[in-house]
Design a protein around this motif. Structure first.
Motif, PDB file in Angstrom:
ATOM      1  N   GLY A  15       0.636  -0.720   0.113  1.00 21.65           N
ATOM      2  CA  GLY A  15       0.464  -0.038  -0.325  1.00 21.65           C
ATOM      3  C   GLY A  15       0.709   0.878   0.450  1.00 21.65           C
ATOM      4  N   GLY A  16       2.157   1.128   0.104  1.00 23.87           N
ATOM      5  CA  GLY A  16       3.599   2.081   0.180  1.00 23.87           C
ATOM      6  C   GLY A  16       3.185   2.724  -0.638  1.00 23.87           C
ATOM      7  N   SER A  17       4.175   3.698  -1.250  1.00 23.19           N
ATOM      8  CA  SER A  17       4.227   4.719  -2.710  1.00 23.19           C
ATOM      9  C   SER A  17       6.229   5.107  -2.339  1.00 23.19           C
ATOM     10  CB  SER A  17       4.001   5.402  -2.519  1.00 23.19           C
ATOM     11  OG  SER A  17       3.092   5.988  -2.444  1.00 23.19           O
ATOM     12  N   THR A  69       2.903   6.090 -12.518  1.00 23.49           N
ATOM     13  CA  THR A  69       3.473   7.408 -13.013  1.00 23.49           C
ATOM     14  C   THR A  69       4.899   7.662 -13.718  1.00 23.49           C
ATOM     15  OG1 THR A  69       1.437   8.731 -11.794  1.00 23.49           O
ATOM     16  CG2 THR A  69       2.826   9.919 -13.399  1.00 23.49           C
ATOM     17  N   ILE A  70       5.110   7.629 -14.853  1.00 20.64           N
ATOM     18  CA  ILE A  70       6.665   8.599 -15.701  1.00 20.64           C
ATOM     19  C   ILE A  70       6.457   9.576 -15.443  1.00 20.64           C
ATOM     20  CG2 ILE A  70       6.045   7.500 -17.541  1.00 20.64           C
ATOM     21  CD1 ILE A  70       8.727   6.486 -17.706  1.00 20.64           C
ATOM     22  N   SER A  71       7.717  10.009 -15.899  1.00 18.72           N
ATOM     23  CA  SER A  71       8.345  11.271 -15.668  1.00 18.72           C
ATOM     24  C   SER A  71       9.203  11.540 -15.933  1.00 18.72           C
ATOM     25  CB  SER A  71       7.395  12.509 -14.963  1.00 18.72           C
ATOM     26  OG  SER A  71       8.578  12.526 -13.321  1.00 18.72           O
ATOM     27  N   ARG A  72       9.634  12.853 -16.718  1.00 19.04           N
ATOM     28  CA  ARG A  72      10.668  13.068 -16.527  1.00 19.04           C
ATOM     29  C   ARG A  72      11.233  14.754 -17.123  1.00 19.04           C
ATOM     30  NH1 ARG A  72      12.350  11.219 -22.451  1.00 19.04           N
ATOM     31  NH2 ARG A  72      14.444  11.754 -21.872  1.00 19.04           N
ATOM     32  N   ASN A  77      18.604  15.919 -16.945  1.00 17.29           N
ATOM     33  CA  ASN A  77      18.952  14.918 -17.693  1.00 17.29           C
ATOM     34  C   ASN A  77      18.715  13.894 -16.600  1.00 17.29           C
ATOM     35  OD1 ASN A  77      19.613  16.102 -19.787  1.00 17.29           O
ATOM     36  ND2 ASN A  77      21.473  16.122 -18.308  1.00 17.29           N
ATOM     37  N   THR A  78      16.691  13.732 -16.014  1.00 18.08           N
ATOM     38  CA  THR A  78      16.501  12.384 -15.076  1.00 18.08           C
ATOM     39  C   THR A  78      15.180  12.425 -15.262  1.00 18.08           C
ATOM     40  OG1 THR A  78      17.963  13.676 -13.167  1.00 18.08           O
ATOM     41  CG2 THR A  78      16.238  11.754 -13.068  1.00 18.08           C
ATOM     42  N   ALA A  79      14.708  11.475 -15.244  1.00 16.18           N
ATOM     43  CA  ALA A  79      13.355  10.439 -15.144  1.00 16.18           C
ATOM     44  C   ALA A  79      13.204  10.058 -13.766  1.00 16.18           C
ATOM     45  CB  ALA A  79      13.736   9.475 -16.594  1.00 16.18           C
ATOM     46  N   TYR A  80      11.233   9.832 -13.882  1.00 16.62           N
ATOM     47  CA  TYR A  80      11.268   8.887 -12.085  1.00 16.62           C
ATOM     48  C   TYR A  80      10.107   8.705 -12.809  1.00 16.62           C
ATOM     49  CZ  TYR A  80      12.886  14.062 -11.484  1.00 16.62           C
ATOM     50  OH  TYR A  80      14.197  14.458 -10.931  1.00 16.62           O
ATOM     51  N   LEU A  81       9.873   7.589 -11.479  1.00 15.23           N
ATOM     52  CA  LEU A  81       8.661   6.518 -11.513  1.00 15.23           C
ATOM     53  C   LEU A  81       7.832   6.393 -10.404  1.00 15.23           C
ATOM     54  CD1 LEU A  81       6.702   4.587 -13.320  1.00 15.23           C
ATOM     55  CD2 LEU A  81       8.308   2.760 -12.216  1.00 15.23           C
ATOM     56  N   GLN A  82       7.212   7.230 -10.314  1.00 18.90           N
ATOM     57  CA  GLN A  82       6.114   7.691  -9.130  1.00 18.90           C
ATOM     58  C   GLN A  82       6.069   6.008  -8.402  1.00 18.90           C
ATOM     59  OE1 GLN A  82       6.521   9.937  -6.357  1.00 18.90           O
ATOM     60  NE2 GLN A  82       5.192   8.036  -5.653  1.00 18.90           N
ATOM     61  N   MET A  83       5.299   5.525  -8.066  1.00 21.83           N
ATOM     62  CA  MET A  83       5.093   4.398  -7.513  1.00 21.83           C
ATOM     63  C   MET A  83       4.361   4.310  -6.576  1.00 21.83           C
ATOM     64  SD  MET A  83       8.219   1.297  -9.008  1.00 21.83           S
ATOM     65  CE  MET A  83       8.966   1.445  -7.619  1.00 21.83           C
TER      66      MET A  83
END
Length: 125
Positions: A15-17, A69-72, A77-83
């Motif tokens: 249930g966490g992120s 959610t994928i973002s950049r 010069n960084t990409a992210y993945l919020q889970m």
């Protein structure tokens, strides 16, 4: 040569992120389409999300859509993945990958030319 460095993995309760980062030190990430893959123990590497070079378009597989959610940030010069709403089934090593082509629909491992070393995500109580 593009180098990708993932970070942000760890142990989280169900249930966490978590938010993963994929940095490209010394390179211009804006030249590349980025995707996040994962590989669970005993399973093949599978794609989950991808983002276009400008960040305008994204693509998700059904198992993560609505939770990840994928973002950049090309300036960083960084990409992210919020889970979010993580479950034990999300436990895996997470990899970011890059390709020069514009298409974001593919999650074939062979379609991506550069890979990070991976970061472990463990979802457990």
């Amino acid at each position: 040569q593009l180098q990708l460095v993932e970070s942000g993995g760890g142990l989280v309760q169900p249930g966490g992120s978590l938010r993963l980062s994929c940095a490209a030190p010394g390179s211009t990430l804006a030249y590349y389409t980025i995707a996040w893959f994962r590989q669970a123990p005993g399973k093949e590497r599978e794609g989950g999300s991808s983002i276009s070079k400008t960040g305008l378009y994204t693509n998700y597989v059904a198992s993560v859509k609505g939770r990840f959610t994928i973002s950049r940030d090309n300036d960083k010069n960084t990409a992210y993945l919020q889970m979010n709403t993580l479950g034990p089934e999300d436990t895996a090593i997470y990899y970011c990958a890059a390709r020069m082509q514009w298409e974001i629909e593919t999650f074939e491992v062979t379609d991506y030319d550069w890979w990070g070393q991976g970061t472990q995500v463990t979802v457990s109580s």
